[in-house]
Write a protein that holds these residues in place. Structure first.
Motif, short mmCIF file in Angstrom:
data_model
loop_
_atom_site.label_atom_id
_atom_site.label_comp_id
_atom_site.label_asym_id
_atom_site.label_seq_id
_atom_site.Cartn_x
_atom_site.Cartn_y
_atom_site.Cartn_z
N THR A 23 26.41 57.83 38.60
CA THR A 23 27.70 58.47 38.80
C THR A 23 28.06 59.30 37.65
O THR A 23 28.56 60.53 38.03
N VAL A 27 28.41 63.71 37.99
CA VAL A 27 29.60 64.27 37.51
C VAL A 27 29.25 65.36 36.38
O VAL A 27 29.67 66.41 36.38
N LEU A 121 40.92 63.64 38.69
CA LEU A 121 40.27 62.83 39.49
C LEU A 121 39.85 63.68 40.82
O LEU A 121 38.69 63.60 41.27
N VAL A 122 40.95 64.40 41.29
CA VAL A 122 40.74 65.01 42.76
C VAL A 122 39.91 66.27 42.24
O VAL A 122 39.07 66.65 43.05
N THR A 125 36.12 64.87 41.61
CA THR A 125 35.58 64.51 43.03
C THR A 125 35.25 65.66 43.89
O THR A 125 34.09 65.76 44.39
N SER A 129 31.75 67.46 45.36
CA SER A 129 31.64 67.43 46.60
C SER A 129 30.96 68.79 46.75
O SER A 129 29.93 69.16 47.84
N ALA A 149 32.60 63.28 49.90
CA ALA A 149 33.34 63.10 48.68
C ALA A 149 34.53 63.68 48.44
O ALA A 149 35.20 63.45 47.84
N GLY A 153 40.63 62.76 48.48
CA GLY A 153 41.54 63.77 47.65
C GLY A 153 42.71 64.19 48.46
O GLY A 153 43.79 64.35 48.03
N LEU A 192 39.19 57.55 45.58
CA LEU A 192 38.83 58.42 44.70
C LEU A 192 37.36 57.95 44.02
O LEU A 192 36.38 58.49 43.96
N LEU A 193 37.79 57.09 43.19
CA LEU A 193 36.83 56.18 42.36
C LEU A 193 35.70 55.49 43.11
O LEU A 193 34.79 55.60 42.88
N THR A 195 34.54 56.79 46.17
CA THR A 195 33.83 57.85 46.55
C THR A 195 32.98 58.23 45.33
O THR A 195 31.76 58.42 45.86
N LEU A 196 33.26 58.46 44.08
CA LEU A 196 32.56 59.00 43.23
C LEU A 196 31.24 57.90 43.02
O LEU A 196 30.02 58.11 42.75
#
Length: 209
Positions: A23, A27, A121-122, A125, A129, A149, A153, A192-193, A195-196
Motif C-alpha cells: 500500500t 501511495v 486521506l481523501v 486516496t 485512484s 478507490a 471519499g 478510506l483506509l 480502500t487504500l
C-alpha cells in the motif's frame, strides 16, 4: 501444538506487513507522478475549504467592502480550555476569529486537525485512484482499482458537515438522523483506509520490494 499455533500467527503477521508495504508503495508511486500530486493537492485543498464551509467556520463577513480590505484577529480569553469543548459530534469550539477583507474564518484547533487529516486521506486516496485509472502500470495494479478507490471519499464530507447541510436545505432532522451522523466520520475514515489497503492488495509484491 505450540509450533502449529505460532505458524498461522506468523503467517498472518507476514501477510499484514506485506500488505502495508505494498500500500505504501502504491501511495509513493502515485505521489511520484505529476498527475498524482496535482490530484492530491487539489482535492485536499478543495475538501478542506468545503469542510470549513460546511461547519460554518468559513464565510463572508456581513457588510464587508471588498475595496477596503481589513485584517482583524480576535482570540478568546482562554483558548486552551475552550479548544477542547465539544459543541456537536466531531465539532469543537472555535478559539479565534480571523477577518481578511470580506472573508471570515473561525479557527477551531481540533476541527482544523480533523479537517487536515481527512483532506490528506481523501487527497491521497483519489490520487491513487487517478493514477490507477490513467496508468495502472505505475502502481502495478489493475485499472479497475481506480474507480473503487474514489468512492469512500464522497462519504467523508458528510461526517462533520451533515447537520449544517440539513439546516441549509431546511430539512427537519430527527434525533435518529442526527445521531447517525456521529458514525459517518469513523465509517468514512475506515472506508478510506480499507480502500487504500485493498488497492495495496492489488500491487505486484515484486514491485514493492
Amino acid at each position: 501444538m505450540a509450533a502449529e499455533t505460532a505458524a498461522p500467527a506468523e503467517s498472518a503477521r507476514t501477510w499484514l506487513v506485506g500488505l502495508v508495504r505494498r500500500t505504501a508503495f502504491a501511495v509513493r508511486a502515485a505521489l511520484s507522478r505529476r498527475d498524482g500530486r496535482a490530484t492530491a493537492v487539489t482535492v485536499a485543498a478543495a475538501y478542506l475549504v468545503a469542510y470549513h464551509l460546511g461547519l460554518g467556520h468559513l464565510g463572508l463577513r456581513a457588510g464587508a467592502v471588498v475595496s477596503r480590505p481589513r485584517f482583524d484577529l480576535v482570540v478568546v480569553e482562554d483558548p486552551v480550555a475552550l479548544a477542547t469543548r465539544r459543541v456537536a459530534p466531531f465539532q469543537y469550539e472555535p478559539v479565534a476569529l480571523l477577518s481578511a477583507g470580506p472573508v471570515e474564518y473561525l479557527f477551531a484547533p481540533v476541527n482544523a486537525v480533523v479537517g487536515l487529516a481527512l483532506a490528506g486521506l481523501v487527497g491521497v486516496t483519489l490520487a491513487v485512484s487517478v493514477v490507477a485509472w490513467r496508468g495502472p502500470a505505475a502502481c502495478r495494479i489493475g485499472a479497475g482499482a481506480g474507480a473503487a478507490a474514489g468512492l469512500p471519499g464522497i462519504l467523508s464530507g458528510v461526517a462533520c458537515c451533515g447537520p449544517a447541510f440539513l439546516a441549509v436545505i431546511g430539512v427537519q432532522a430527527s434525533a435518529g438522523l442526527l445521531a447517525a451522523f456521529r458514525w459517518f466520520l469513523p465509517a468514512s475514515v475506515a472506508g478510506l483506509l480499507l480502500t487504500l489497503l485493498w488497492v495495496g492488495s492489488q500491487v505486484d509484491p515484486a514491485a514493492a520490494r
